[in-house]
Enzyme design. Sequence first.
Site, PDB file in Angstrom:
ATOM      1  N   GLU A  97       0.832  -1.192   0.000  1.00  0.00           N
ATOM      2  CA  GLU A  97       0.000   0.000   0.000  1.00  0.00           C
ATOM      3  C   GLU A  97       0.870   1.246   0.000  1.00  0.00           C
ATOM      4  O   GLU A  97       1.981   1.249   0.523  1.00  0.00           O
ATOM      5  CB  GLU A  97      -0.904   0.006   1.236  1.00  0.00           C
ATOM      6  CG  GLU A  97      -1.844  -1.183   1.229  1.00  0.00           C
ATOM      7  CD  GLU A  97      -2.938  -1.077   2.278  1.00  0.00           C
ATOM      8  OE1 GLU A  97      -3.054  -0.024   2.927  1.00  0.00           O
ATOM      9  OE2 GLU A  97      -3.667  -2.063   2.418  1.00  0.00           O
ATOM     10  N   CYS A 110       3.165   8.619   0.906  1.00  0.00           N
ATOM     11  CA  CYS A 110       3.670   7.724   1.943  1.00  0.00           C
ATOM     12  C   CYS A 110       3.881   6.362   1.294  1.00  0.00           C
ATOM     13  O   CYS A 110       2.937   5.759   0.778  1.00  0.00           O
ATOM     14  CB  CYS A 110       2.630   7.661   3.066  1.00  0.00           C
ATOM     15  SG  CYS A 110       3.047   6.489   4.352  1.00  0.00           S
ATOM     16  N   CYS A 117       5.981  -6.570   7.604  1.00  0.00           N
ATOM     17  CA  CYS A 117       7.029  -6.024   8.464  1.00  0.00           C
ATOM     18  C   CYS A 117       7.379  -7.049   9.530  1.00  0.00           C
ATOM     19  O   CYS A 117       6.523  -7.796   9.998  1.00  0.00           O
ATOM     20  CB  CYS A 117       6.540  -4.736   9.131  1.00  0.00           C
ATOM     21  SG  CYS A 117       7.835  -3.864  10.051  1.00  0.00           S
ATOM     22  N   CYS A 121       5.601  -4.208  16.102  1.00  0.00           N
ATOM     23  CA  CYS A 121       5.073  -3.231  17.056  1.00  0.00           C
ATOM     24  C   CYS A 121       3.632  -3.626  17.387  1.00  0.00           C
ATOM     25  O   CYS A 121       2.844  -3.946  16.499  1.00  0.00           O
ATOM     26  CB  CYS A 121       5.114  -1.831  16.453  1.00  0.00           C
ATOM     27  SG  CYS A 121       6.799  -1.302  16.075  1.00  0.00           S
ATOM     28  N   CYS A 124       0.524  -1.802  15.739  1.00  0.00           N
ATOM     29  CA  CYS A 124       0.570  -1.523  14.292  1.00  0.00           C
ATOM     30  C   CYS A 124      -0.097  -2.639  13.494  1.00  0.00           C
ATOM     31  O   CYS A 124       0.134  -3.820  13.753  1.00  0.00           O
ATOM     32  CB  CYS A 124       2.023  -1.361  13.857  1.00  0.00           C
ATOM     33  SG  CYS A 124       2.199  -1.139  12.076  1.00  0.00           S
ATOM     34  N   GLY A 167       6.470  -1.646   6.478  1.00  0.00           N
ATOM     35  CA  GLY A 167       7.860  -2.085   6.527  1.00  0.00           C
ATOM     36  C   GLY A 167       8.777  -1.174   7.315  1.00  0.00           C
ATOM     37  O   GLY A 167       8.412  -0.069   7.707  1.00  0.00           O
ATOM     38  N   GLU A 168       9.978  -1.666   7.558  1.00  0.00           N
ATOM     39  CA  GLU A 168      11.001  -0.936   8.299  1.00  0.00           C
ATOM     40  C   GLU A 168      12.128  -0.597   7.315  1.00  0.00           C
ATOM     41  O   GLU A 168      12.921  -1.472   6.945  1.00  0.00           O
ATOM     42  CB  GLU A 168      11.513  -1.802   9.461  1.00  0.00           C
ATOM     43  CG  GLU A 168      12.757  -1.291  10.150  1.00  0.00           C
ATOM     44  CD  GLU A 168      12.686   0.184  10.551  1.00  0.00           C
ATOM     45  OE1 GLU A 168      11.699   0.613  11.170  1.00  0.00           O
ATOM     46  OE2 GLU A 168      13.641   0.916  10.221  1.00  0.00           O
ATOM     47  N   ASN A 224       7.528   6.760  20.641  1.00  0.00           N
ATOM     48  CA  ASN A 224       6.312   6.053  21.093  1.00  0.00           C
ATOM     49  C   ASN A 224       6.267   5.636  22.562  1.00  0.00           C
ATOM     50  O   ASN A 224       5.294   4.992  22.974  1.00  0.00           O
ATOM     51  CB  ASN A 224       6.047   4.802  20.236  1.00  0.00           C
ATOM     52  CG  ASN A 224       5.746   5.143  18.790  1.00  0.00           C
ATOM     53  OD1 ASN A 224       5.487   6.292  18.482  1.00  0.00           O
ATOM     54  ND2 ASN A 224       5.791   4.165  17.913  1.00  0.00           N
ATOM     55  N   ASN A 298      -4.580   5.505  15.447  1.00  0.00           N
ATOM     56  CA  ASN A 298      -5.666   5.030  14.594  1.00  0.00           C
ATOM     57  C   ASN A 298      -5.977   3.605  15.014  1.00  0.00           C
ATOM     58  O   ASN A 298      -5.141   2.724  14.865  1.00  0.00           O
ATOM     59  CB  ASN A 298      -5.238   5.089  13.129  1.00  0.00           C
ATOM     60  CG  ASN A 298      -4.973   6.519  12.707  1.00  0.00           C
ATOM     61  OD1 ASN A 298      -5.861   7.357  12.740  1.00  0.00           O
ATOM     62  ND2 ASN A 298      -3.728   6.815  12.364  1.00  0.00           N
ATOM     63  N   CYS A 341      -1.715   6.541   9.428  1.00  0.00           N
ATOM     64  CA  CYS A 341      -0.491   5.920   9.941  1.00  0.00           C
ATOM     65  C   CYS A 341      -0.779   4.572  10.561  1.00  0.00           C
ATOM     66  O   CYS A 341      -1.655   4.449  11.416  1.00  0.00           O
ATOM     67  CB  CYS A 341       0.123   6.750  11.056  1.00  0.00           C
ATOM     68  SG  CYS A 341       0.340   8.444  10.682  1.00  0.00           S
TER      69      CYS A 341
END
Length: 349
Positions: A97, A110, A117, A121, A124, A167-168, A224, A298, A341
């Site tokens: 995406e 973005c 990933c 987290c 996420c 992804g990272e 975070n 979100n 996000c």
Amino acid sequence: MAEPSTSDMNLLGSTREELEQLALECGQARFHGRQLYRAIYSRRVERFDDLTELNKSFRAGLSGEYRVAYPQVDREFVSRDGAVRYLLRLEDGKSIEAVYMPEEGRTTLCVSSQVGCAVDCKFCFTALLGLMRNLTPGEIVGQVLAIVKAQRIPPRARLNVVFMGMGEPLLNLPAVMKAVGILADPNGVGLPVRRITISTAGVVPRIPDLAQEPVRPKLAVSLNASTDEQRNALMPLNRKYPLRQLLAACRAYPLRPREHLTFEYVMLDGVNDSDADSARVADLLRGLRSKVNLIPYNSGPELSYGPSPLKRVVAFQEVLMNRGISAYIRISRGQDVHAACGQLSLAPA
Ligand code: SAH
């Protein structure tokens, strides 16, 4: 170009040097490779027939053997606020995406750096997919070109690119940097490098590597949390690279004049959003040239975290500001189509 004889190879993601080499291998002068490079990334030509500046024999040599193929737009979800979430299909059938966010006077794209990933987290949605694979440089540049084409973004538009999709990026750094090189090259896609931002969950050993890059995008760090205990629970990567190491790497990061580090802070209701957290964040960042982006969480049914109330976010911001830390509340775009996000998870909107 490892294997120039591979049939029907996608040239997207090839550097200028690789295309010059290809021209030589096709019996052409080197500068025809440069023309091909400019045609693909600057003029955004997808068909060799449209490369009228190349001589016929080079064009004929390319057709059949090579192609220029962007990731395919599978679906697009248009948000009430103008953001558009793109589900893009890669050549192996996997999906990623990317999000288009128009704002007054500028546009932000973005993009994803991996399919899924591995960082895991806990808040996420991409984490739920696990890691499927790294993206290639062509798939990264291709996300930008596919959206530029779909949205008919004019060549001189002010465009920002943020690696905040799936992804990272620091766990796929070679491909990300190759893509950044093409995106930031005036003869390539032509975005100023200061408009490109890489966001990391905190892969500490790769931060000095990024600092070494000759063409270096801006760095954002997803903080975070205000303590190791909290961050260990939210971001298991913190057990490997705790806050002390992460902030030491940030302090050692060589900033250019007027450059600053961005720290992202996802506001999770009752988890990391107290005034005490805010005071600790201010202590962690003291002396760093930085700003903090507070991101309202979100939420979604698959995960149990909730967003902090706006009043809490504002109070958190105030504590930071009173302690001399610049802090901004980032209103998420595209929430209604799951484009905000951390919402990228291949779930239908
Ligand atoms: N792996 C990188 C880039 C992708 S995540 C990183 O961690 O920075 C981009 C940003 O989205 C990060 O700051 C992350 O903390 C945040 N994020 C993830 N899930 C979110 C969610 N559900 N709501 C709000 N922000 C989220």
